[in-house]
Design a protein around this motif. Structure first.
Motif, PDB file in Angstrom:
ATOM      1  N   GLU A  57      -6.655   3.409   6.984  1.00 16.57           N
ATOM      2  CA  GLU A  57      -5.670   2.502   6.397  1.00 16.57           C
ATOM      3  C   GLU A  57      -5.101   1.505   7.405  1.00 16.57           C
ATOM      4  O   GLU A  57      -4.345   0.623   7.038  1.00 16.57           O
ATOM      5  N   SER A  81      -5.109  -1.588  10.239  1.00 18.00           N
ATOM      6  CA  SER A  81      -5.857  -2.832  10.438  1.00 18.00           C
ATOM      7  C   SER A  81      -6.804  -2.644  11.617  1.00 18.00           C
ATOM      8  O   SER A  81      -6.621  -1.759  12.451  1.00 18.00           O
ATOM      9  N   GLY A  82      -7.830  -3.490  11.663  1.00 17.14           N
ATOM     10  CA  GLY A  82      -8.887  -3.339  12.657  1.00 17.14           C
ATOM     11  C   GLY A  82      -8.355  -3.280  14.083  1.00 17.14           C
ATOM     12  O   GLY A  82      -8.745  -2.414  14.875  1.00 17.14           O
ATOM     13  N   GLY A  83      -7.463  -4.174  14.421  1.00 19.68           N
ATOM     14  CA  GLY A  83      -6.939  -4.206  15.779  1.00 19.68           C
ATOM     15  C   GLY A  83      -6.150  -2.954  16.114  1.00 19.68           C
ATOM     16  O   GLY A  83      -6.201  -2.452  17.238  1.00 19.68           O
ATOM     17  N   ALA A 141       2.043  -5.160   2.869  1.00 22.21           N
ATOM     18  CA  ALA A 141       1.056  -5.872   3.684  1.00 22.21           C
ATOM     19  C   ALA A 141       1.180  -7.382   3.492  1.00 22.21           C
ATOM     20  O   ALA A 141       0.989  -8.159   4.433  1.00 22.21           O
ATOM     21  N   HIS A 180      -8.938 -14.409  16.351  1.00 17.58           N
ATOM     22  CA  HIS A 180      -7.840 -14.250  17.308  1.00 17.58           C
ATOM     23  C   HIS A 180      -7.978 -15.235  18.447  1.00 17.58           C
ATOM     24  O   HIS A 180      -7.161 -15.263  19.350  1.00 17.58           O
ATOM     25  N   GLN A 225     -14.798  -7.899   8.285  1.00 14.42           N
ATOM     26  CA  GLN A 225     -14.488  -7.502   9.660  1.00 14.42           C
ATOM     27  C   GLN A 225     -15.275  -6.255  10.023  1.00 14.42           C
ATOM     28  O   GLN A 225     -15.740  -6.091  11.136  1.00 14.42           O
ATOM     29  N   ASN A 261      -2.362  -8.359  15.013  1.00 13.70           N
ATOM     30  CA  ASN A 261      -3.012  -7.228  14.351  1.00 13.70           C
ATOM     31  C   ASN A 261      -2.073  -6.651  13.302  1.00 13.70           C
ATOM     32  O   ASN A 261      -0.927  -6.356  13.595  1.00 13.70           O
ATOM     33  N   GLY A 262      -2.598  -6.533  12.113  1.00 15.71           N
ATOM     34  CA  GLY A 262      -1.782  -5.955  11.047  1.00 15.71           C
ATOM     35  C   GLY A 262      -0.909  -6.972  10.334  1.00 15.71           C
ATOM     36  O   GLY A 262      -0.067  -6.607   9.525  1.00 15.71           O
ATOM     37  N   ALA A 263      -1.121  -8.275  10.613  1.00 15.73           N
ATOM     38  CA  ALA A 263      -0.282  -9.295   9.981  1.00 15.73           C
ATOM     39  C   ALA A 263      -0.611  -9.457   8.502  1.00 15.73           C
ATOM     40  O   ALA A 263       0.203  -9.949   7.730  1.00 15.73           O
ATOM     41  N   GLY A 264      -1.823  -9.080   8.115  1.00 15.21           N
ATOM     42  CA  GLY A 264      -2.186  -9.171   6.701  1.00 15.21           C
ATOM     43  C   GLY A 264      -3.335 -10.129   6.422  1.00 15.21           C
ATOM     44  O   GLY A 264      -3.631 -10.413   5.260  1.00 15.21           O
ATOM     45  N   LYS A 265      -4.012 -10.582   7.454  1.00 22.13           N
ATOM     46  CA  LYS A 265      -5.098 -11.557   7.277  1.00 22.13           C
ATOM     47  C   LYS A 265      -6.214 -10.997   6.403  1.00 22.13           C
ATOM     48  O   LYS A 265      -6.634 -11.612   5.414  1.00 22.13           O
ATOM     49  N   THR A 266      -6.701  -9.825   6.805  1.00 26.38           N
ATOM     50  CA  THR A 266      -7.801  -9.218   6.053  1.00 26.38           C
ATOM     51  C   THR A 266      -7.378  -8.905   4.619  1.00 26.38           C
ATOM     52  O   THR A 266      -8.125  -9.146   3.670  1.00 26.38           O
ATOM     53  N   THR A 267      -6.165  -8.397   4.476  1.00 21.11           N
ATOM     54  CA  THR A 267      -5.687  -8.048   3.134  1.00 21.11           C
ATOM     55  C   THR A 267      -5.661  -9.284   2.238  1.00 21.11           C
ATOM     56  O   THR A 267      -6.110  -9.238   1.088  1.00 21.11           O
ATOM     57  N   PHE A 282       0.849  -1.199   0.000  1.00 27.04           N
ATOM     58  CA  PHE A 282       0.000   0.000   0.000  1.00 27.04           C
ATOM     59  C   PHE A 282       0.878   1.240   0.000  1.00 27.04           C
ATOM     60  O   PHE A 282       2.065   1.164   0.298  1.00 27.04           O
ATOM     61  N   TYR A 325      -9.106  -6.023  -3.288  1.00 22.15           N
ATOM     62  CA  TYR A 325      -7.783  -5.497  -3.624  1.00 22.15           C
ATOM     63  C   TYR A 325      -7.213  -6.321  -4.768  1.00 22.15           C
ATOM     64  O   TYR A 325      -7.481  -7.515  -4.867  1.00 22.15           O
TER      65      TYR A 325
HETATM   66  N1  LIG Z   1      -6.139   0.410   2.443  1.00 27.21           N
HETATM   67  C1  LIG Z   1      -4.937   0.390   3.059  1.00 27.21           C
HETATM   68  N2  LIG Z   1      -4.067   1.408   2.896  1.00 27.21           N
HETATM   69  C2  LIG Z   1      -2.861   1.392   3.510  1.00 27.21           C
HETATM   70  N3  LIG Z   1      -2.428   0.409   4.323  1.00 27.21           N
HETATM   71  C3  LIG Z   1      -3.248  -0.640   4.517  1.00 27.21           C
HETATM   72  C4  LIG Z   1      -4.551  -0.701   3.909  1.00 27.21           C
HETATM   73  N4  LIG Z   1      -5.151  -1.849   4.297  1.00 27.21           N
HETATM   74  C5  LIG Z   1      -4.270  -2.474   5.111  1.00 27.21           C
HETATM   75  N5  LIG Z   1      -3.134  -1.762   5.251  1.00 27.21           N
HETATM   76  C6  LIG Z   1      -1.948  -2.147   6.043  1.00 27.21           C
HETATM   77  O1  LIG Z   1      -1.629  -3.481   5.743  1.00 27.21           O
HETATM   78  C7  LIG Z   1      -1.260  -4.192   6.914  1.00 27.21           C
HETATM   79  C8  LIG Z   1      -2.124  -5.438   7.063  1.00 27.21           C
HETATM   80  O2  LIG Z   1      -3.455  -5.070   7.362  1.00 27.21           O
HETATM   81  P1  LIG Z   1      -4.640  -6.108   7.566  1.00 27.21           P
HETATM   82  O3  LIG Z   1      -5.883  -5.315   7.678  1.00 27.21           O
HETATM   83  O4  LIG Z   1      -4.580  -7.140   6.506  1.00 27.21           O
HETATM   84  O5  LIG Z   1      -4.279  -6.752   8.979  1.00 27.21           O
HETATM   85  P2  LIG Z   1      -5.043  -7.893   9.779  1.00 27.21           P
HETATM   86  O6  LIG Z   1      -4.119  -9.067   9.856  1.00 27.21           O
HETATM   87  O7  LIG Z   1      -6.372  -8.127   9.235  1.00 27.21           O
HETATM   88  O8  LIG Z   1      -5.094  -7.242  11.240  1.00 27.21           O
HETATM   89  P3  LIG Z   1      -6.301  -7.196  12.339  1.00 27.21           P
HETATM   90  O9  LIG Z   1      -6.190  -8.414  13.143  1.00 27.21           O
HETATM   91  O10 LIG Z   1      -5.939  -5.999  13.167  1.00 27.21           O
HETATM   92  O11 LIG Z   1      -7.581  -7.031  11.610  1.00 27.21           O
HETATM   93  C9  LIG Z   1      -1.401  -3.214   8.064  1.00 27.21           C
HETATM   94  O12 LIG Z   1      -0.102  -2.722   8.362  1.00 27.21           O
HETATM   95  C10 LIG Z   1      -2.253  -2.097   7.521  1.00 27.21           C
HETATM   96  O13 LIG Z   1      -1.885  -0.863   8.084  1.00 27.21           O
END
Ligand SMILES: Nc1ncnc2c1ncn2[C@@H]1O[C@H](COP(=O)(O)OP(=O)(O)OP(=O)(O)O)[C@@H](O)[C@H]1O
Ligand SMILES: [Mg+2]
Lengths: 342, 515
Positions: free
Chosen positions: B407, B409-411, B21, B200, B88, B41-47, B14, B56
């Motif tokens: 931008e 992550s949820g956590g 990510a 989690h 989420q 949190n922020g590991a990239g699961k949602t992405t 990103f 995406y």
């Molecule tokens: N639209 C975006 N623009 C910029 N950065 C992003 C965007 N979406 C995600 N990120 C970044 O990518 C990384 C992974 O985010 P992601 O949402 O996949 O985490 P996650 O594993 O789902 O975490 P959580 O458990 O907190 O939901 C994070 O560092 C986040 O800041």
């Protein structure tokens, strides 16, 4: 000024310039396809806007009310309050300040700030009315400000033909001139450029300060969402009303500038279509004071230069309109794109 | 047999490459399997799952569905492949009813008109079969977060899917609801459907998943059969080191003078968004240094209680006092000024300004204080320093203080709210699902923080769907049922007792009730 704020100012200016130039390129191709001498047309347009002291002065003279009004529009838009009533606020502000100037015999030193105050108050009254209705009854401001526009323009039509009409004006729908001592001084001899420009620059700076203030933060939070604003301890209704007061007040100041600097009297339809142009300029400038100043200048140049181009090169005004329309489309699509890319 | 989904070498960055990510992630989902995805949190699961669902576009990498290479450019493509996703963050249109949301974009048998009626009956049927209670005719904005979650799940099921992606679906469900929900997932699996479950909660993986993938910092940490692994191993994979859990809780001593009542509520009644009674004559108080846990099935008045106690919802009758000052009918600002912190259940709608940056979100309640302004002008230096401190202390994963919270992550968004609300020694804390969506480490950290605040004299109202969290932290526990508190019991009560109370049985002795 921190790095981040410098960046946002820079970005808003750059994107305004880009939008206008892309539109100009589009217009160039369009002229060429339609068989006109595009190079000559654009040279004429440029000269029309900047070619001589007089042309340049005309561009600035247009910039003044448009920029000030766009600043007011932007303040409301930032709070996601869609104030499209700039024209009405402009008229009421201008009329009220002119009324005071015509009817009270006060030294210029007092009358000058008083008239500014009355202009702001008049605009604020007109904007605040819509703000009050929104805060109190959740009335849609798009509708109320639009309606208030109509009321104001009919009010103006009546004033310049009735109670405020110039008795020595051969029946023209206009008021008498204000006293010489109250007319804004000229900035450039032999042109219509007046010192209202300095006031406009001061207003740009004040708006920039406002955007970095506690109150600016409140307005921005309201624009984010009412839920978040309430959660943060902000009085949503009060801030909505305040925002509309300031937004309308600025449009009133634009009216003051036009009346005291340019016409020195009220004319029928003095606001023209400034209101809708102010909306475009506010959006073109990314709702940022500096961006608005630059786009106000660019847009005025387009208006003044476009007029010249049409008169001098026989290109129909509708083509000039198309170029302006293209700017608007670029502004809107840019706004849509920034929303989408998130 | 081909995999239901096979993603190889997925990379996604990103902000023009500033945030990586996903970095060469491989992911396989077996057919008729339930696959858990874990990670901090922020590991990239949602992405990763957003890439699969077409929200995406990956920078590089390939996706195969049922053995065939596919290009998924938009959610429509994913749906055409039988992929459905429960996000989420809620996606329903708030001004429309649940049923209207469900039929949005689907072909209608009564075209050009919508067939709301048959959708409603089919929804009710689904909700019965799967044990997820919903009201198809209710407008989404009127629903509590838990109800919205159920509506989201049912509306995806309505479309009928072969591959179901669930991004933290159980975060706001109660244990009983989660049990029913998992039964349903089991049924789907038996029908040959595949499920991805992001969570989690490790127990959930061992309860229901067949295989698990762990992500760490955008990279694949491990992928395994659940039967071949242990909680310790998965945790180590997530965090990169062994984790010890030792929440320290000092015992609570009731103040003899009884003069330390921080929060007192008398005969409190209020309505919900539908205009029905939500709080029915509540009476309770919380002392300094005490945590009152509020358990109960979501939608029994917990959210309304939190809103009332922070001035966000009007009360019909009764009295609220904070620190001895009556706050009845006062604005939210009055509560904030009296030191009431609020961790709201819906972080997106209430808790933060999604388009503002991290540093400004950290001060949305304090921007008018002297620390952050001079002569009415905000001091950007002080605001940034505050952000840097919070980012370091709460280990908020962000590209910087000026990144927009949208931008994150949820956590990490949740951490911003916590940093803001717990940061300034609150007198009273209204915490609604404070650890929702946090990873194991962060959850532990927040619980520790809440206990610290309590030991420093804060009175805490803790609402949580997680019964274990309530049991672990609370000094006393109340159960809410239909707008009433079904008795308040000491923190040492058993799960069964509380479970019964949640179903409406009030088996507390009268003297245990603290009126
Ligand atoms: N639209 C975006 N623009 C910029 N950065 C992003 C965007 N979406 C995600 N990120 C970044 O990518 C990384 C992974 O985010 P992601 O949402 O996949 O985490 P996650 O594993 O789902 O975490 P959580 O458990 O907190 O939901 C994070 O560092 C986040 O800041
Ligand atoms: Mg996530």
């Amino acid at each position: 000024m921190t790095e981040a704020t410098a960046k946002s100012a820079f970005n808003s200016v750059i994107s305004a310039v880009t939008a206008v130039f892309t539109a100009l390129i589009f217009g160039f191709v369009l002229l060429w396809v339609c068989g006109y001498d595009a190079v000559k047309a654009y040279t004429t347009m440029f000269n029309g806007a900047f070619g001589s002291a007089n042309r340049f002065a005309e561009t600035i003279v247009k910039t003044i009310p448009l920029t000030v009004m766009a600043l007011g529009t932007a303040i409301a838009f930032k709070s996601k309050i869609w104030n499209i009533g700039g024209n009405g606020q402009f008229i009421v502000g201008g009329a009220l300040s002119l009324y005071v100037a015509l009817n009270f015999k006060l030294p210029a030193l007092i009358m000058f700030p008083l008239s500014i105050f009355m202009a702001f108050a008049g605009g604020a009254l007109w904007g605040g009315l819509a703000g009050y209705l929104k805060a109190k009854y959740n009335a849609n401001e798009v509708i109320t400000t639009l309606m208030l526009n109509y009321i104001a323009s009919f009010l103006l039509a009546w004033l310049v033909r009735g109670p405020m009409m110039d008795p020595a004006g051969f029946g023209f729908p206009q008021t008498p001139l204000i006293d010489k001592s109250l007319q804004l001084s000229s900035l450039l001899a032999g042109t219509r450029l007046h010192s209202g420009f300095i006031i406009a620059v001061i207003i740009v700076i004040l708006c920039w300060i406002l955007s970095r203030s506690i109150f600016g933060f409140r307005m921005e939070l309201i624009g984010e969402s009412h839920e978040v604003a309430a959660y943060s301890g902000i009085n949503v209704k009060k801030t909505t009303l305040m925002t509309m007061l300031i937004s309308g007040g600025l449009a009133g100041l634009a009216g003051w500038n036009e009346v005291f600097g340019l016409h020195h009297r009220l004319l029928d339809d003095v606001a023209g279509n400034y209101g809708s142009m102010a909306i475009v300029i506010a959006l073109l400038g990314g709702l940022h004071p500096l961006g608005i100043f630059v786009s106000g200048l660019l847009f005025s140049a387009l208006l003044v230069g476009g007029g010249t181009m049409q008169r001098m090169s026989g290109i129909p005004l509708s083509l000039v309109d198309i170029i302006q329309g293209t700017v608007i489309i670029f502004v809107i699509s840019r706004a849509a794109l920034t929303l989408k890319s998130k | 047999m081909a995999y239901a989904v096979e993603m190889s070498n997925i990379c996604k960055s990103f902000n023009k490459g500033k945030v990586q990510a996903l970095d060469g992630v491989n992911f396989t989902l077996g057919r008729a399997k339930i696959h858990g995805i874990l990670g901090e949190n922020g590991a990239g699961k949602t992405t990763l799952m957003n890439v699969l669902f077409g929200l995406y576009r990956a920078d590089s990498g390939t996706i195969c569905v049922n053995g065939k290479p596919v290009e998924i450019h938009r959610p429509k493509d994913a749906r055409a492949l039988g992929i459905g996703m429960v996000h989420q963050h809620f996606m329903l249109v708030r001004t429309m009813t649940v049923a209207e949301n469900v039929v949005l974009g689907l072909p209608s048998s009564k075209a050009p008109f919508l067939d709301i009626k048959s959708a409603t009956s089919k929804l009710l049927e689904l909700s019965n079969v799967f044990g997820l209670k919903i009201d198809p005719g209710a407008k989404v904005w009127q629903l509590s977060v838990g109800e919205q979650q159920r509506a989201e799940i049912v509306s995806v099921l309505y479309r009928g899917v072969d591959i179901l992606i669930l991004d933290e679906p159980t975060a706001v469900l109660t244990p009983a609801e989660t049990r029913d929900f998992f039964k349903m997932l089991g049924k789907m699996k038996a029908e040959g459907k595949s499920v991805v479950l992001i969570t989690h909660k490790l127990e959930e993986i061992f309860d229901i998943a067949d295989e698990a993938t762990v992500l760490r910092n955008g990279k694949l940490a491990c992928s395994t059969e659940v039967s071949n692994t242990s909680k310790q191993e998965l945790t180590r994979m997530m965090v990169g080191k062994d984790v010890l859990f030792n929440l320290k809780k000092s015992s609570y001593e009731k103040n003899a003078l009884d003069s330390n009542e921080r929060l007192k509520v008398k005969n409190l009644s209020a309505l919900n968004n539908k205009g029905l009674s939500a709080l029915d004559n509540l009476n309770f108080s919380i002392e300094a240094g005490e945590i009152l846990g509020v358990a109960g099935v979501d939608g029994n008045g917990q959210s309304e209680l939190c809103e009332v106690l922070t001035g966000l919802r009007r009360i019909e009758s009764g009295d609220i006092s904070v620190n001895g000052t009556s706050c009845t009918g006062r604005e939210p600002k009055a509560f904030i000024d009296l030191g009431v912190a609020h961790i709201p259940e819906d972080r997106h709608m209430t808790g933060m300004a999604m388009n503002m940056d991290v540093s400004r979100n950290l001060i949305i309640k304090d921007f008018d204080r002297k620390e952050y302004s001079f002569l009415g002008i905000l001091k950007s230096g002080a605001i940034e320093r505050n952000a840097d401190r919070a980012i370091a202390e709460y280990e908020i994963k962000t590209s910087g203080a000026e990144a927009r919270v949208r931008e994150l992550s949820g956590g990490n968004q949740q951490k911003i709210i916590l940093a803001r609300e717990l940061g300034k020694n609150p007198k009273v804390i209204i915490a609604n699902q404070p650890t929702r969506g946090l990873d194991i480490g962060a959850t532990e950290y927040v619980r520790q923080k809440l206990l610290e605040a309590r030991d420093n004299g804060a009175a805490i109202l803790l609402v949580s769907a997680d019964l274990e969290e309530i049991m672990q932290l609370s000094d006393r526990i109340a159960v809410m049922y239909r707008g009433r508190m079904t008795g308040i019991v000491p923190g040492a009560s058993t799960m069964e007792e509380i479970g019964l109370m949640m179903a409406g049985y009030d088996n507390t002795k009268p003297e245990a009730c603290n009126a």
